[in-house]
Design an enzyme around this catalytic site. Structure first.
Site, PDB file in Angstrom:
ATOM      1  N   HIS A  15       0.835  -1.201   0.000  1.00 56.28           N
ATOM      2  CA  HIS A  15       0.000   0.000   0.000  1.00 56.28           C
ATOM      3  C   HIS A  15       0.870   1.251   0.000  1.00 56.28           C
ATOM      4  O   HIS A  15       1.618   1.481   0.955  1.00 56.28           O
ATOM      5  CB  HIS A  15      -0.881  -0.047   1.252  1.00 56.28           C
ATOM      6  CG  HIS A  15      -1.787   1.122   1.426  1.00 56.28           C
ATOM      7  ND1 HIS A  15      -1.733   1.947   2.523  1.00 56.28           N
ATOM      8  CD2 HIS A  15      -2.771   1.604   0.645  1.00 56.28           C
ATOM      9  CE1 HIS A  15      -2.666   2.877   2.417  1.00 56.28           C
ATOM     10  NE2 HIS A  15      -3.312   2.694   1.287  1.00 56.28           N
ATOM     11  N   ARG A  16       0.815   2.018  -1.081  1.00 57.92           N
ATOM     12  CA  ARG A  16       1.667   3.203  -1.283  1.00 57.92           C
ATOM     13  C   ARG A  16       3.144   2.800  -1.254  1.00 57.92           C
ATOM     14  O   ARG A  16       3.992   3.554  -0.771  1.00 57.92           O
ATOM     15  CB  ARG A  16       1.389   4.284  -0.242  1.00 57.92           C
ATOM     16  CG  ARG A  16      -0.082   4.608  -0.050  1.00 57.92           C
ATOM     17  CD  ARG A  16      -0.323   5.681   0.996  1.00 57.92           C
ATOM     18  NE  ARG A  16      -1.728   5.737   1.402  1.00 57.92           N
ATOM     19  CZ  ARG A  16      -2.204   6.506   2.370  1.00 57.92           C
ATOM     20  NH1 ARG A  16      -1.400   7.312   3.031  1.00 57.92           N
ATOM     21  NH2 ARG A  16      -3.487   6.478   2.694  1.00 57.92           N
ATOM     22  N   GLU A  42       0.728  -0.672  -4.843  1.00 57.24           N
ATOM     23  CA  GLU A  42      -0.293   0.334  -5.138  1.00 57.24           C
ATOM     24  C   GLU A  42       0.319   1.710  -4.946  1.00 57.24           C
ATOM     25  O   GLU A  42       1.091   1.919  -3.987  1.00 57.24           O
ATOM     26  CB  GLU A  42      -1.480   0.160  -4.180  1.00 57.24           C
ATOM     27  CG  GLU A  42      -2.627   1.120  -4.430  1.00 57.24           C
ATOM     28  CD  GLU A  42      -2.736   2.283  -3.455  1.00 57.24           C
ATOM     29  OE1 GLU A  42      -3.691   3.054  -3.568  1.00 57.24           O
ATOM     30  OE2 GLU A  42      -1.839   2.442  -2.593  1.00 57.24           O
ATOM     31  N   ASP A  44      -0.635   6.176  -5.512  1.00 53.75           N
ATOM     32  CA  ASP A  44      -1.661   7.192  -5.765  1.00 53.75           C
ATOM     33  C   ASP A  44      -1.084   8.237  -6.717  1.00 53.75           C
ATOM     34  O   ASP A  44       0.078   8.625  -6.576  1.00 53.75           O
ATOM     35  CB  ASP A  44      -2.047   7.877  -4.459  1.00 53.75           C
ATOM     36  CG  ASP A  44      -2.484   6.870  -3.413  1.00 53.75           C
ATOM     37  OD1 ASP A  44      -3.537   6.250  -3.602  1.00 53.75           O
ATOM     38  OD2 ASP A  44      -1.744   6.690  -2.420  1.00 53.75           O
ATOM     39  N   HIS A  57      -0.397  11.025  -2.329  1.00 46.53           N
ATOM     40  CA  HIS A  57      -1.702  10.627  -1.790  1.00 46.53           C
ATOM     41  C   HIS A  57      -2.573  11.840  -1.483  1.00 46.53           C
ATOM     42  O   HIS A  57      -3.689  11.971  -1.975  1.00 46.53           O
ATOM     43  CB  HIS A  57      -1.527   9.785  -0.525  1.00 46.53           C
ATOM     44  CG  HIS A  57      -2.831   9.399   0.085  1.00 46.53           C
ATOM     45  ND1 HIS A  57      -3.499  10.191   0.996  1.00 46.53           N
ATOM     46  CD2 HIS A  57      -3.630   8.325  -0.115  1.00 46.53           C
ATOM     47  CE1 HIS A  57      -4.638   9.613   1.329  1.00 46.53           C
ATOM     48  NE2 HIS A  57      -4.736   8.471   0.677  1.00 46.53           N
ATOM     49  N   GLU A 117      -3.749   4.201  -8.515  1.00 46.74           N
ATOM     50  CA  GLU A 117      -5.008   4.813  -8.083  1.00 46.74           C
ATOM     51  C   GLU A 117      -5.031   6.283  -8.483  1.00 46.74           C
ATOM     52  O   GLU A 117      -4.153   7.057  -8.105  1.00 46.74           O
ATOM     53  CB  GLU A 117      -5.189   4.680  -6.566  1.00 46.74           C
ATOM     54  CG  GLU A 117      -6.522   5.266  -6.136  1.00 46.74           C
ATOM     55  CD  GLU A 117      -6.761   5.266  -4.631  1.00 46.74           C
ATOM     56  OE1 GLU A 117      -5.977   4.679  -3.875  1.00 46.74           O
ATOM     57  OE2 GLU A 117      -7.765   5.893  -4.234  1.00 46.74           O
ATOM     58  N   LYS A 119      -6.234   9.851  -8.057  1.00 42.15           N
ATOM     59  CA  LYS A 119      -6.834  10.763  -7.087  1.00 42.15           C
ATOM     60  C   LYS A 119      -7.229  12.022  -7.849  1.00 42.15           C
ATOM     61  O   LYS A 119      -6.342  12.753  -8.329  1.00 42.15           O
ATOM     62  CB  LYS A 119      -5.827  11.132  -5.995  1.00 42.15           C
ATOM     63  CG  LYS A 119      -5.359   9.963  -5.136  1.00 42.15           C
ATOM     64  CD  LYS A 119      -6.420   9.527  -4.155  1.00 42.15           C
ATOM     65  CE  LYS A 119      -5.860   8.592  -3.095  1.00 42.15           C
ATOM     66  NZ  LYS A 119      -6.889   7.849  -2.380  1.00 42.15           N
ATOM     67  N   ASP A 239       0.581  -2.030   4.592  1.00 35.65           N
ATOM     68  CA  ASP A 239       1.803  -1.222   4.694  1.00 35.65           C
ATOM     69  C   ASP A 239       3.032  -2.101   4.949  1.00 35.65           C
ATOM     70  O   ASP A 239       4.160  -1.610   4.915  1.00 35.65           O
ATOM     71  CB  ASP A 239       1.656  -0.209   5.841  1.00 35.65           C
ATOM     72  CG  ASP A 239       0.437   0.690   5.648  1.00 35.65           C
ATOM     73  OD1 ASP A 239       0.050   0.937   4.485  1.00 35.65           O
ATOM     74  OD2 ASP A 239      -0.142   1.152   6.666  1.00 35.65           O
TER      75      ASP A 239
HETATM   76  O1  G3P Z   1      -6.613   1.884  -3.329  1.00 33.73           O
HETATM   77  C1  G3P Z   1      -6.686   1.393  -2.036  1.00 33.73           C
HETATM   78  C2  G3P Z   1      -6.341   2.448  -1.021  1.00 33.73           C
HETATM   79  O2  G3P Z   1      -5.095   2.981  -1.342  1.00 33.73           O
HETATM   80  C3  G3P Z   1      -7.377   3.538  -0.960  1.00 33.73           C
HETATM   81  O3  G3P Z   1      -7.151   4.396   0.097  1.00 33.73           O
HETATM   82  O4  G3P Z   1      -6.559   6.601   0.931  1.00 33.73           O
HETATM   83  O5  G3P Z   1      -4.881   4.793   0.973  1.00 33.73           O
HETATM   84  O6  G3P Z   1      -5.538   5.834  -1.188  1.00 33.73           O
HETATM   85  P1  G3P Z   1      -5.973   5.451   0.203  1.00 33.73           P
HETATM   86 MG    MG Z   2      -4.451   4.608  -2.578  1.00 32.68          MG
END
Ligand code: G3P
Ligand code: MG
Length: 247
Positions: A15-16, A42, A44, A57, A117, A119, A239
């Site tokens: 995640h990120r 993943e 953003d 993000h 992702e 944004k 994470d």
């Molecule tokens: O795409 C899954 C997750 O990353 C969405 O939440 O706020 O971490 O971008 P956020």
């Molecule tokens: Mg995200």
């Protein structure tokens, strides 16, 4: 009609990047994810005032960089000179905000699959969807497993589908809506990315029945992951993406 499947998906997505141990959405976090053995990351994506796509993000620079103000109002030249690592720890001082293209090159070098992702503010959703999809179409190597594009915005996803129909898409939601709304919002998507906090077994079953891969953010507890996988969740965003932690 059931959505197409995502056969190359892994059950653990960084995640990120490996954002528990490195500053989120930086190349250091992507490298760390690879070192930890993750196969999916993943990130953003937002747009600079001058149009370039960058990994960020938040809408503002304040939390994760030494800059101030809105990403969308800051030219790329300024963004590129900011420090996106020092806030996390001195070892990461000087780590820049990466461009989407730099991320794509590193993902190829490290053989990582990606979920990008989008944004986007409502007013720019279609433009962002189109531009992110075009960047992937133009720079993501054709021989590699295709990147997954996601967004909370059905408009962005629709525009991405038009610009690069071969890239699978996922709808990001906080809570899984009812069946009718889901069918409408996730039209043409292969997956639904939903908030761990609100997810129930019944909602997971709904996603599965409709043919969507259920991806869940953000999961950092092993017991919860076990429950989610038992419900039929296809992947977690975490994470701490070392695969052995989650087996
Ligand atoms: O795409 C899954 C997750 O990353 C969405 O939440 O706020 O971490 O971008 P956020
Ligand atoms: Mg995200």
């Amino acid at each position: 009609m059931p959505a197409p499947s995502l056969p190359w998906l892994a059950p653990v997505i960084a995640h990120r990047g490996a954002s528990g141990v490195a500053p989120e959405n930086t190349l250091a976090a992507i490298r760390r994810a690879g070192e930890l053995g993750a196969s999916w990351v993943e990130v953003d994506v937002r747009r600079a005032a001058s149009g370039e796509l960058v990994l960020m993000h938040d809408a503002t620079l304040d939390r994760t960089t030494n800059g101030r103000g809105n990403v969308a109002e800051t030219p790329y030249e300024t963004l590129a000179g900011l420090d996106a690592g020092a806030w996390f720890g001195p070892d990461f001082a000087g780590e820049p905000i990466p461009s989407l293209e730099a991320f794509i090159r590193l993902a190829e070098e490290l053989d990582l699959c990606a979920n990008v992702e989008i944004k986007a503010e409502a007013s720019e959703a279609e433009e962002m969807g189109r531009d992110v999809a075009m960047a992937l179409r133009d720079h993501w190597p054709a021989h590699r497993a295709t990147a997954l594009i996601s967004s909370t915005s059905p408009k962005a996803l629709g525009a991405a589908a038009k610009a690069a129909p071969d890239f699978p898409r996922g709808l990001v939601v906080d809570q899984v809506p009812n069946e009718a709304a889901l069918r409408e919002q996730a039209l043409g998507c292969v997956s639904v990315h939903t908030n761990n906090f609100f997810l129930t077994q019944a909602k997971t079953a709904l996603l599965t029945r409709l043919g969507y891969a259920a991806l869940v953010y953000t999961v950092n507890r092993v017991e919860r992951a076990k429950t989610l996988y038992a419900w039929g969740v296809a992947a977690i965003f975490t994470d701490y993406p070392e695969p052995e932690r989650w087996r």
